[in-house]
Design a protein around this motif. Structure first.
Motif, PDB file in Angstrom:
ATOM      1  N   TRP A   1       0.878  -1.471   0.055  1.00 23.19           N
ATOM      2  CA  TRP A   1      -0.109  -0.259   0.063  1.00 23.19           C
ATOM      3  C   TRP A   1       1.010   1.642  -0.064  1.00 23.19           C
ATOM      4  CZ3 TRP A   1      -0.919   4.195   3.809  1.00 23.19           C
ATOM      5  CH2 TRP A   1      -2.409   4.633   3.425  1.00 23.19           C
ATOM      6  N   THR A   2      -0.119   2.204   0.372  1.00 17.54           N
ATOM      7  CA  THR A   2       1.554   3.661   0.580  1.00 17.54           C
ATOM      8  C   THR A   2       2.728   3.260   1.460  1.00 17.54           C
ATOM      9  OG1 THR A   2      -0.434   4.312   1.924  1.00 17.54           O
ATOM     10  CG2 THR A   2      -0.549   5.600   0.524  1.00 17.54           C
ATOM     11  N   ARG A   3       3.753   3.463   0.714  1.00 20.51           N
ATOM     12  CA  ARG A   3       4.642   2.919   1.678  1.00 20.51           C
ATOM     13  C   ARG A   3       5.764   3.549   2.358  1.00 20.51           C
ATOM     14  NH1 ARG A   3       2.491   0.558  -1.860  1.00 20.51           N
ATOM     15  NH2 ARG A   3       3.198  -0.485  -3.995  1.00 20.51           N
TER      16      ARG A   3
ATOM     17  N   TYR B   1      -4.423   0.918   6.031  1.00 24.83           N
ATOM     18  CA  TYR B   1      -2.449   0.392   5.669  1.00 24.83           C
ATOM     19  C   TYR B   1      -2.711  -1.244   5.623  1.00 24.83           C
ATOM     20  CZ  TYR B   1       2.368  -0.066   5.728  1.00 24.83           C
ATOM     21  OH  TYR B   1       3.698  -0.521   5.861  1.00 24.83           O
ATOM     22  N   PHE B   2      -3.612  -1.976   6.970  1.00 21.67           N
ATOM     23  CA  PHE B   2      -3.906  -3.279   6.706  1.00 21.67           C
ATOM     24  C   PHE B   2      -5.470  -3.971   5.947  1.00 21.67           C
ATOM     25  CE2 PHE B   2      -0.903  -1.811  10.361  1.00 21.67           C
ATOM     26  CZ  PHE B   2       0.521  -2.866   9.722  1.00 21.67           C
ATOM     27  N   GLY B   3      -6.051  -2.789   5.879  1.00 19.97           N
ATOM     28  CA  GLY B   3      -7.530  -3.246   5.387  1.00 19.97           C
ATOM     29  C   GLY B   3      -8.610  -3.369   6.910  1.00 19.97           C
ATOM     30  N   GLU B   4      -9.940  -3.702   6.349  1.00 16.36           N
ATOM     31  CA  GLU B   4     -10.910  -3.189   7.289  1.00 16.36           C
ATOM     32  C   GLU B   4     -11.028  -4.863   8.124  1.00 16.36           C
ATOM     33  OE1 GLU B   4     -11.793  -0.762   3.711  1.00 16.36           O
ATOM     34  OE2 GLU B   4     -11.123  -3.700   4.029  1.00 16.36           O
ATOM     35  N   LYS B   5     -10.666  -5.641   7.964  1.00 21.50           N
ATOM     36  CA  LYS B   5     -10.435  -6.712   9.184  1.00 21.50           C
ATOM     37  C   LYS B   5      -9.635  -6.175  10.297  1.00 21.50           C
ATOM     38  CE  LYS B   5     -10.819 -11.814   9.221  1.00 21.50           C
ATOM     39  NZ  LYS B   5     -10.507 -12.487   8.358  1.00 21.50           N
TER      40      LYS B   5
END
Length: 912
Positions: free
Chosen positions: A255-257, A286-290
């Motif tokens: 993702w955005t680095r 960065y990591f997602g909804e979960k």
């Protein structure tokens, strides 16, 4: 050679200024994924026993999101893994066959190259663009970058029903006042564009036919990097490799680095910012909804532990303040009352004075006082309030993250199966699954039996060690028998619990594979349920024994219960079993938190990292010599695999049980849980940012089955606390005595009322003390409600016993129904959906309808103008043109007017 998919956690910015992230060599196309092809040294390949041929494997580094393949050898995770990825969790091996005869290993390498070429060709056929390393390595990892162009992103976004922002603003903003916002400012993380995040754009499912509606300022940045990598992940998961008859499923994303990771490290993953709120929106991006929902839930749980901790400290303070005024404790400490108690063991133990147990009685009052009843009711309502508050928070996050109305990702759990095998799996009948279910039930029952055996073994240890220490001639050892035995037994229980926790986790995963679940969601739910049942029984079985079974089957003087015909069953301390329950609960709770947090979550990952560093020391030094500035994927490749959120949730759920189930015996449990969670949030954050490969950004609307487990534990806690107060503590016997038997209506005489008489001459031969320090004793006392020896019904349960038992049962029924009723009232009073969110949802629906009405009106006016031009040409004698009919227009109008000229310019169409 092995193939894996790698996440890139950090990177530098593009020199061309196209935004943050890694790029192809042209500096324009983003790197959305990195494939890792790992070629092993020929000397490191192991051959099977009694063969001289090589065996090639295709490995998929999956960061733990890839459930072990169900029903295939890949699930076993055999073989040598990629550094930093464990075979059974982070890396899945697929057998590729053997080279025939005694041929050298080159044909196997050639086969792997052909598989790689076929796989990459299939990816290119799906529309992805590929860039390979310029240098070809003879061994070690080589990387292939993937890029998804705009048409592929649009196609997959429409297929996956991804919501994207439109050009319309909803006007959603924070409801906090300016004063409160200023007061709250020091606790907010310093995240860029935080104020702009308060403005929300109307979102809608992506459609290639409605590109003009979306807020597309740049095709490169319209889909954020999390969405881009998730789209590539979906393509990789369904890409078929014919040579291996496999689908090369899971991988990791990027993702955005540099900027996103740096901000998370500085404002989230440091212990120095423990007092700040979490940047949940940035965590989600960065990591997602979960993963974002997990940390949001952990934050809500930690916040609500603050009022529980304050009330717990007040309750404990009340016990400390009133210990000197507690009449039963004063009576036990009074030497003048001269309560001579019966021996605690046969032969070696002497008669003893009740006043020697003064310290135990005073300590018991700290936790066994009237305030603990109030605290038990409070914590039962607190559990309901926590769940209701989380539901509201979850709905707010769903709204702000555009998760309302979406369907969660449902993927097949058998990602490495061929389509034919998947179809065969779908056709499995109950007869095919019956052996797996039978093994599941029998294994779980066996594990329950193993847990009970461990508890029984600890009980035997306590009984035997108590007897041996009582026979000692050292008076100091005799005086510390109970403290020594209790402490050592609890430590042994703690060590066994920690060991069995690891075993039960592996067993639960194996049992779940036998059931052959069809989807990842089904696999995860079954795994969580099995692991929770086993670990719940493992953690709480010793506590349940002390709370409800210890001392219940000891018998009475003259008729004691014996183990192995020699050792007497253990009894509760003179102050009751509640103080021992408190000791057991506190040591196990604190021990699990300290050991799991410091050893399992910090020490073991660092040890693995050190081993990997030592293992790859030569390779790294050689690469540094060859390449002065290694690429980011080279730095991220050795990171540990992500093993899912189940261990994180499980740790907190078990802690929630300690806080809620037996809180009546340990009011300080919320305090220690709060202190642990403040560290736990930053520890988990640091682990996710610096120690683990980045997981796939999975969509999720809620925390899944964990909410049902929390709700069930909250209801179970009401029953457990009711029984702890009524049967384990002395709260009910004190009430019965004060209001039924006390001559003065006070607690004076309560200790004498609870002690029964026993004629020493009725003791069995060999059980009487040989040399008593108290001289000749005719009658001794023991704690029970029984008739005296001079009664016609000697040693039978007295009337007082049945009165106390009836009061205890009545209290259980009253407490349970009262708390359940109050819980339902709290749940009814607090709405699940916040009022502001409900209004915003209605507003969004109205705005969405207006957008589509405006679009159709513009289409209608365009068609009108075309018809008008055509009629003008016909009336002017021009050549008639073929009439163009708009299919999209006819789909959105209820009836088409007979003549365009008769249609009013302001006419509206309400059918959308």
């Amino acid at each position: 050679m092995s193939l894996g998919f790698l996440q890139v956690v950090d990177s530098t910015s593009s020199p061309q200024g196209y935004g943050e992230g890694l790029f192809f060599s042209d500096g324009r196309r983003k790197v959305d994924y990195v494939l890792v092809f790992h070629t092993r040294r020929h000397g490191s390949l192991r051959s099977p026993a009694n063969t001289s041929v090589s065996q090639d494997r295709l490995s998929v580094v999956s960061n733990g999101n890839f459930p072990p393949s169900v029903g295939s050898d890949a699930a076993a995770g055999r073989g040598v893994g990629v550094p930093g990825a464990e075979a059974c969790v982070g890396e899945v091996f697929m057998e590729l066959g053997f080279a025939g005869g005694a041929e050298p290993m080159e044909p196997g390498d050639l086969e792997m190259r052909l598989i790689r070429q076929e796989f990459e060709a299939n990816l290119q056929e799906a529309g992805l663009e590929i860039e390979r390393d310029k240098e070809v390595k003879a061994h070690g990892p080589s990387f292939t970058r993937l890029h998804a162009p705009w048409p592929v992103l649009c196609r997959e976004a429409e297929f996956l029903k991804i919501k994207v922002p439109t050009k319309t603003e909803t006007g959603f903003g924070s409801s906090m006042s300016t004063v409160w916002r200023k007061l709250n400012q020091p606790f907010q993380p310093k995240v860029p564009q935080q104020d702009q995040g308060r403005t929300k754009f109307l979102s809608h499912y992506f459609s290639r036919d409605k590109l003009h509606l979306y807020n597309i300022t740049s095709r490169e940045t319209f889909f954020d990097n999390t969405t881009r990598s998730r789209i590539v992940y979906e393509i990789l998961r369904r890409t078929v490799c014919v040579r291996t008859c496999q689908t090369i499923g899971e991988n990791n994303s990027s993702w955005t680095r540099h900027l996103g990771r740096f901000i998370l490290h500085e404002e989230w993953a440091r212990y120095g910012v423990f007092y700040k709120y979490q940047p949940i929106d940035l965590v989600r991006k960065y990591f997602g909804e979960k993963v974002g929902l997990y940390f949001a839930w952990l934050g809500v749980y930690t916040q609500l532990l603050i009022p529980a901790s304050i009330v717990g400290i007040i309750v404990f303070g009340y016990g400390v303040a009133t210990v000197d005024a507690d009449i039963p404790s004063l009576e036990m400490c009074d030497d003048r009352l001269n309560f001579t108690m019966c021996p605690l063991c046969d032969g070696a133990c002497d008669f003893w004075q009740l006043s020697t147990a003064c310290g135990t009685a005073r300590a018991s009052h700290l936790f066994d006082n009237p305030a603990t009843v109030f605290f038990a009711v409070f914590m039962s309502l607190w559990a309901v309030l926590f769940l209701e508050h989380w539901k509201r928070r979850q709905i707010s996050l769903n709204f702000s993250w555009d998760l309302t109305g979406i369907e969660e990702d449902e993927v097949h759990a058998v990602n490495t199966q061929t389509h034919t095998e998947c179809n065969d799996m779908d056709k499995l009948t109950w007869k095919d699954r019956l052996p797996g279910y039978f093994i599941n039930i029998s294994s779980i029952l066996f594990m329950f039996g193993l847990t009970f055996s461990v508890v029984f073994s600890v009980v035997i240890y306590r009984i035997t060690v108590s007897a041996l220490m009582a026979m000692s001639s050292d008076p100091e050892i005799k005086s510390n028998v109970r403290v020594t035995v209790t402490a050592t037994a609890v430590i042994i229980s703690l060590v066994v619990i920690l060991i069995l926790d690891e075993i039960y986790g592996s067993v639960a995963a194996w049992l779940t594979e036998l059931e052959i679940p069809k989807t990842d969601t089904s696999f995860e739910e079954r795994l969580v349920l099995k692991a929770f049942l086993l670990k719940f029984m493992n953690a709480y079985a010793p506590i349940f024994y002390v709370a409800f079974f210890k001392g219940r089957f000891a018998g009475r003087p003259g008729q004691y219960m014996y183990v192995f015909n020699h050792y007497r069953m253990e009894e509760c301390a003179p102050g009751g079993c509640l103080i021992e329950l408190c000791i057991q609960l506190s040591i196990i709770m604190l021990g699990k938190q300290l050991i799991q947090n410091n050893i399992f979550e910090i020490g073991i990952p660092k040890l693995k990292k050190l081993v990997r560093a030592l293992k790859n020391k030569g390779t790294v030094e050689k690469e540094k010599e060859e390449e002065k500035a290694p690429q980011q994927w080279n730095l991220d490749y050795p990171l540990a695999a992500f093993e899912g959120l189940t261990p994180e949730y499980m740790e907190m759920i078990i802690q929630f049980g300690f806080v809620s189930l037996f809180v009546a015996s340990f009011p300080l449990a919320p305090v220690f849980a709060l202190l642990n969670n403040v560290i736990e949030i930053r520890l988990d954050a640091k682990k996710f940012v610096t120690e683990l490969r980045r997981p796939v950004a999975a969509r999720a609307k809620d925390i899944g089955i964990w909410y049902d487990i929390l709700s069930g534990m909250g209801k179970f806690a009401v029953i457990i606390n009711a029984f702890v107060i009524s049967f384990t503590s002395d709260f009910i016997p004190r009430l019965v005595y004060q209001y039924m038997y006390s001559p003065t209506g006070t607690m004076h005489g309560f200790i004498n009322h609870t002690l029964s008489y026993f004629n020493v001459s009725s003791l069995k031969p060999g059980t009487l003390p040989s040399n008593s320090m108290l001289g000749e004793v005719m009658v001794c006392r023991y704690k029970d409600y029984r008739e005296p020896p001079w009664s016609p019904n000697a040693y039978q349960f007295s009337k007082d016993y049945w009165c106390v038992l009836a009061a205890r049962l009545a209290f259980v029924i009253l407490f349970q129904n009262l708390v359940m009723f109050l819980s339902h009232v709290v749940a009814w009073v607090i709405p699940d959906v916040p009022k502001t969110i409900m209004e915003q949802l209605k507003r969004e629906k109205k705005l969405l309808v207006d957008v589509f009405l405006r679009e159709e009106k513009e289409k209608f006016q365009l068609i009108q103008s075309l018809f008008a031009k055509e009629n003008a040409l016909q009336s002017g004698g021009g050549v008639p043109r073929a009439r163009c009919r708009a299919a999209s227009f006819s789909q959105f109008t209820r009836d088409i007017p007979p003549s365009p000229r008769s249609e009013n310019e302001n006419s509206r169409h309400t059918a959308v």
